[in-house]
Design a protein around this motif. Structure first.
Motif, PDB file in Angstrom:
ATOM      1  N   LEU A 246       0.832  -1.197   0.000  1.00  0.00           N
ATOM      2  CA  LEU A 246       0.000   0.000   0.000  1.00  0.00           C
ATOM      3  C   LEU A 246       0.872   1.256   0.000  1.00  0.00           C
ATOM      4  O   LEU A 246       0.621   2.204  -0.768  1.00  0.00           O
ATOM      5  CB  LEU A 246      -0.927  -0.017   1.216  1.00  0.00           C
ATOM      6  N   LYS A 247       1.888   1.279   0.840  1.00  0.00           N
ATOM      7  CA  LYS A 247       2.773   2.442   0.886  1.00  0.00           C
ATOM      8  C   LYS A 247       3.483   2.649  -0.450  1.00  0.00           C
ATOM      9  O   LYS A 247       3.656   3.791  -0.907  1.00  0.00           O
ATOM     10  CB  LYS A 247       3.812   2.267   1.996  1.00  0.00           C
ATOM     11  N   ASP A 248       3.901   1.561  -1.076  1.00  0.00           N
ATOM     12  CA  ASP A 248       4.553   1.661  -2.386  1.00  0.00           C
ATOM     13  C   ASP A 248       3.610   2.266  -3.418  1.00  0.00           C
ATOM     14  O   ASP A 248       4.018   3.097  -4.242  1.00  0.00           O
ATOM     15  CB  ASP A 248       5.026   0.280  -2.848  1.00  0.00           C
ATOM     16  N   ALA A 249       2.346   1.857  -3.376  1.00  0.00           N
ATOM     17  CA  ALA A 249       1.367   2.393  -4.326  1.00  0.00           C
ATOM     18  C   ALA A 249       1.146   3.881  -4.093  1.00  0.00           C
ATOM     19  O   ALA A 249       1.046   4.663  -5.047  1.00  0.00           O
ATOM     20  CB  ALA A 249       0.048   1.630  -4.190  1.00  0.00           C
ATOM     21  N   VAL A 250       1.075   4.286  -2.838  1.00  0.00           N
ATOM     22  CA  VAL A 250       0.894   5.705  -2.515  1.00  0.00           C
ATOM     23  C   VAL A 250       2.122   6.504  -2.948  1.00  0.00           C
ATOM     24  O   VAL A 250       1.998   7.586  -3.534  1.00  0.00           O
ATOM     25  CB  VAL A 250       0.628   5.889  -1.008  1.00  0.00           C
ATOM     26  N   SER A 251       3.302   5.959  -2.687  1.00  0.00           N
ATOM     27  CA  SER A 251       4.538   6.633  -3.081  1.00  0.00           C
ATOM     28  C   SER A 251       4.630   6.785  -4.592  1.00  0.00           C
ATOM     29  O   SER A 251       5.041   7.840  -5.104  1.00  0.00           O
ATOM     30  CB  SER A 251       5.743   5.848  -2.558  1.00  0.00           C
ATOM     31  N   GLU A 252       4.247   5.747  -5.322  1.00  0.00           N
ATOM     32  CA  GLU A 252       4.271   5.803  -6.781  1.00  0.00           C
ATOM     33  C   GLU A 252       3.301   6.856  -7.304  1.00  0.00           C
ATOM     34  O   GLU A 252       3.622   7.619  -8.228  1.00  0.00           O
ATOM     35  CB  GLU A 252       3.915   4.435  -7.362  1.00  0.00           C
ATOM     36  N   ALA A 253       2.119   6.924  -6.708  1.00  0.00           N
ATOM     37  CA  ALA A 253       1.146   7.934  -7.123  1.00  0.00           C
ATOM     38  C   ALA A 253       1.661   9.334  -6.846  1.00  0.00           C
ATOM     39  O   ALA A 253       1.468  10.256  -7.646  1.00  0.00           O
ATOM     40  CB  ALA A 253      -0.178   7.699  -6.397  1.00  0.00           C
ATOM     41  N   SER A 254       2.331   9.500  -5.733  1.00  0.00           N
ATOM     42  CA  SER A 254       2.905  10.803  -5.400  1.00  0.00           C
ATOM     43  C   SER A 254       3.991  11.196  -6.394  1.00  0.00           C
ATOM     44  O   SER A 254       4.069  12.349  -6.836  1.00  0.00           O
ATOM     45  CB  SER A 254       3.470  10.770  -3.977  1.00  0.00           C
ATOM     46  N   SER A 255       4.807  10.228  -6.776  1.00  0.00           N
ATOM     47  CA  SER A 255       5.885  10.499  -7.744  1.00  0.00           C
ATOM     48  C   SER A 255       5.319  10.872  -9.115  1.00  0.00           C
ATOM     49  O   SER A 255       5.873  11.721  -9.817  1.00  0.00           O
ATOM     50  CB  SER A 255       6.793   9.280  -7.875  1.00  0.00           C
ATOM     51  N   ASP A 256       4.204  10.252  -9.477  1.00  0.00           N
ATOM     52  CA  ASP A 256       3.611  10.493 -10.795  1.00  0.00           C
ATOM     53  C   ASP A 256       3.143  11.937 -10.956  1.00  0.00           C
ATOM     54  O   ASP A 256       3.256  12.518 -12.044  1.00  0.00           O
ATOM     55  CB  ASP A 256       2.434   9.548 -11.036  1.00  0.00           C
ATOM     56  N   LEU A 288      -4.257  16.103   3.150  1.00  0.00           N
ATOM     57  CA  LEU A 288      -5.043  15.107   2.409  1.00  0.00           C
ATOM     58  C   LEU A 288      -4.374  14.802   1.082  1.00  0.00           C
ATOM     59  O   LEU A 288      -3.631  15.626   0.543  1.00  0.00           O
ATOM     60  CB  LEU A 288      -6.458  15.617   2.185  1.00  0.00           C
ATOM     61  N   THR A 289      -4.626  13.619   0.560  1.00  0.00           N
ATOM     62  CA  THR A 289      -3.992  13.163  -0.671  1.00  0.00           C
ATOM     63  C   THR A 289      -4.919  13.327  -1.865  1.00  0.00           C
ATOM     64  O   THR A 289      -6.147  13.203  -1.745  1.00  0.00           O
ATOM     65  CB  THR A 289      -3.585  11.685  -0.547  1.00  0.00           C
ATOM     66  N   ALA A 290      -4.329  13.594  -3.037  1.00  0.00           N
ATOM     67  CA  ALA A 290      -5.115  13.783  -4.256  1.00  0.00           C
ATOM     68  C   ALA A 290      -5.943  12.541  -4.566  1.00  0.00           C
ATOM     69  O   ALA A 290      -7.128  12.641  -4.908  1.00  0.00           O
ATOM     70  CB  ALA A 290      -4.189  14.111  -5.424  1.00  0.00           C
ATOM     71  N   THR A 291      -5.331  11.388  -4.461  1.00  0.00           N
ATOM     72  CA  THR A 291      -6.063  10.123  -4.569  1.00  0.00           C
ATOM     73  C   THR A 291      -6.402   9.685  -3.156  1.00  0.00           C
ATOM     74  O   THR A 291      -5.501   9.512  -2.327  1.00  0.00           O
ATOM     75  CB  THR A 291      -5.208   9.037  -5.246  1.00  0.00           C
ATOM     76  N   PRO A 292      -7.672   9.540  -2.829  1.00  0.00           N
ATOM     77  CA  PRO A 292      -8.034   9.243  -1.437  1.00  0.00           C
ATOM     78  C   PRO A 292      -7.558   7.866  -0.983  1.00  0.00           C
ATOM     79  O   PRO A 292      -7.559   6.910  -1.761  1.00  0.00           O
ATOM     80  CB  PRO A 292      -9.561   9.312  -1.454  1.00  0.00           C
ATOM     81  N   ILE A 293      -7.150   7.793   0.261  1.00  0.00           N
ATOM     82  CA  ILE A 293      -6.870   6.522   0.923  1.00  0.00           C
ATOM     83  C   ILE A 293      -8.127   6.208   1.718  1.00  0.00           C
ATOM     84  O   ILE A 293      -8.447   6.880   2.702  1.00  0.00           O
ATOM     85  CB  ILE A 293      -5.639   6.619   1.838  1.00  0.00           C
ATOM     86  N   ILE A 294      -8.867   5.188   1.281  1.00  0.00           N
ATOM     87  CA  ILE A 294     -10.211   4.930   1.803  1.00  0.00           C
ATOM     88  C   ILE A 294     -10.209   3.697   2.706  1.00  0.00           C
ATOM     89  O   ILE A 294      -9.725   2.626   2.306  1.00  0.00           O
ATOM     90  CB  ILE A 294     -11.208   4.699   0.651  1.00  0.00           C
ATOM     91  N   ILE A 295     -10.753   3.835   3.890  1.00  0.00           N
ATOM     92  CA  ILE A 295     -10.978   2.684   4.764  1.00  0.00           C
ATOM     93  C   ILE A 295     -12.357   2.142   4.417  1.00  0.00           C
ATOM     94  O   ILE A 295     -13.384   2.724   4.783  1.00  0.00           O
ATOM     95  CB  ILE A 295     -10.897   3.083   6.243  1.00  0.00           C
TER      96      ILE A 295
END
Length: 303
Positions: A246-256, A288-295
């Motif tokens: 999950l952290k890797d996916a968030v980091s990748e989205a941030s880098s993009d 807050l993040t551009a792509t939401p992290i949803i529980i």
């Protein structure tokens, strides 16, 4: 009576005489309940598995379970994205094309502020935790009269060392993925309340600032192993590889999109239904993040 309810009653009876010294309850299979937190990010789901430590933090675990059983955390967001902790439990996820999360984020800070104010779960929590509703077990009281606790509050007792909760051996320390109950800093110095603390006589007093948690919690996302004397760490992650992914996916989205475009800071008032704070008083900053992290769900899989 259902098996689920019977199990909780049996365990509550076993824990009612708790002396906080990391005891082992050989005859109580519910000393370590288990939970699954399903998180969605960018269309992918990640299921985080947890062991809860009822044997050391019984009232915090009970509070978390009661909220989960009432579906309180379902379809909520990580509303404060930090490098060491992700904070959740306070705001709903909304997909409305004009006023939903994505549209509000793209419109700017003011729209995101409007979104958070509209999706705040503070009122919903206050209604759910109202003692007359019978949904959440009270642990903090305004008064103690003639040997009885009086006027229950909707907040949670703080089970940590700065609030008279001592674990002689084996207390949980910060670990990757662990869960903490969280409360915001409040200007309530000198305000004292009465605690219905398991293993203690009635009428124990404590500072309200340490006994003012509601539904907020954090997921630790760094590798620190320090102790925490002011917030209750009550659950340990069992599958760190999923949080890694999950952290890797968030980091990748941030880098993009670039870090400056990936997150947005918003300042807003919280604790608006707190009995000792009042509306439009306590101001905090959230990222807050551009792509939401949803529980998506919090499910108790073992009681």
């Amino acid at each position: 009576m259902t098996f689920k309810k019977l199990g909780r009653i049996v365990c509550a009876a076993a824990l009612s005489g708790l002396v906080v010294a990391a005891p082992v309850f050989a005859g109580c299979s519910t000393s370590h309940p288990e939970a699954k937190i399903t998180v969605e990010f960018a269309g992918e789901t990640y299921v985080l598995e947890y062991k809860l430590y009822r044997n050391m933090y019984p009232q915090t675990v009970q509070h978390f379970i009661e909220l989960a059983d009432n579906d309180f955390y379902d379809d909520t967001i990580i509303h404060n994205y930090q490098s060491d902790k992700w904070y959740g439990g306070g705001y709903d996820y909304n997909t409305d094309e004009e006023r939903g999360y994505t549209a509000s984020f793209e419109d700017g800070t003011e729209s995101m502020l409007d979104y958070l104010e509209a999706q705040s779960k503070e009122y919903e929590y206050a209604v759910l935790a109202d003692p007359e509703a019978g949904k959440i077990t009270p642990s903090v009281y305004r008064d103690f009269i003639d040997g009885d606790l009086s006027q229950p509050l909707t907040t949670l007792i703080g089970e940590f060392s700065n609030n008279q909760h001592k674990i002689e051996n084996g207390a949980l320390t910060a670990s990757y993925g662990c869960l903490r109950m969280f409360y915001t800093a409040k200007d309530v110095d000198g305000k004292r309340v009465y605690l219905d603390k398991q293993g203690s006589e009635k009428g124990v007093m404590g500072d309200y600032k340490y006994n003012s948690a509601t539904s907020l919690f954090s997921i630790q996302v760094n590798s620190s192993t320090s102790s925490d004397s002011s917030y209750c760490i009550f659950a340990v992650l069992q599958n760190s590889d999923v949080l890694d992914a999950l952290k890797d996916a968030v980091s990748e989205a941030s880098s993009d999109v670039g870090s400056t475009n990936f997150s947005k800071e918003v300042s807003l008032y919280v604790d608006n239904f707190d009995e000792f704070v009042g509306a439009q008083v306590n101001e905090v900053n959230y990222k807050l993040t551009a792509t939401p992290i949803i529980i998506r769900t919090v499910e108790i899989t073992k009681y």
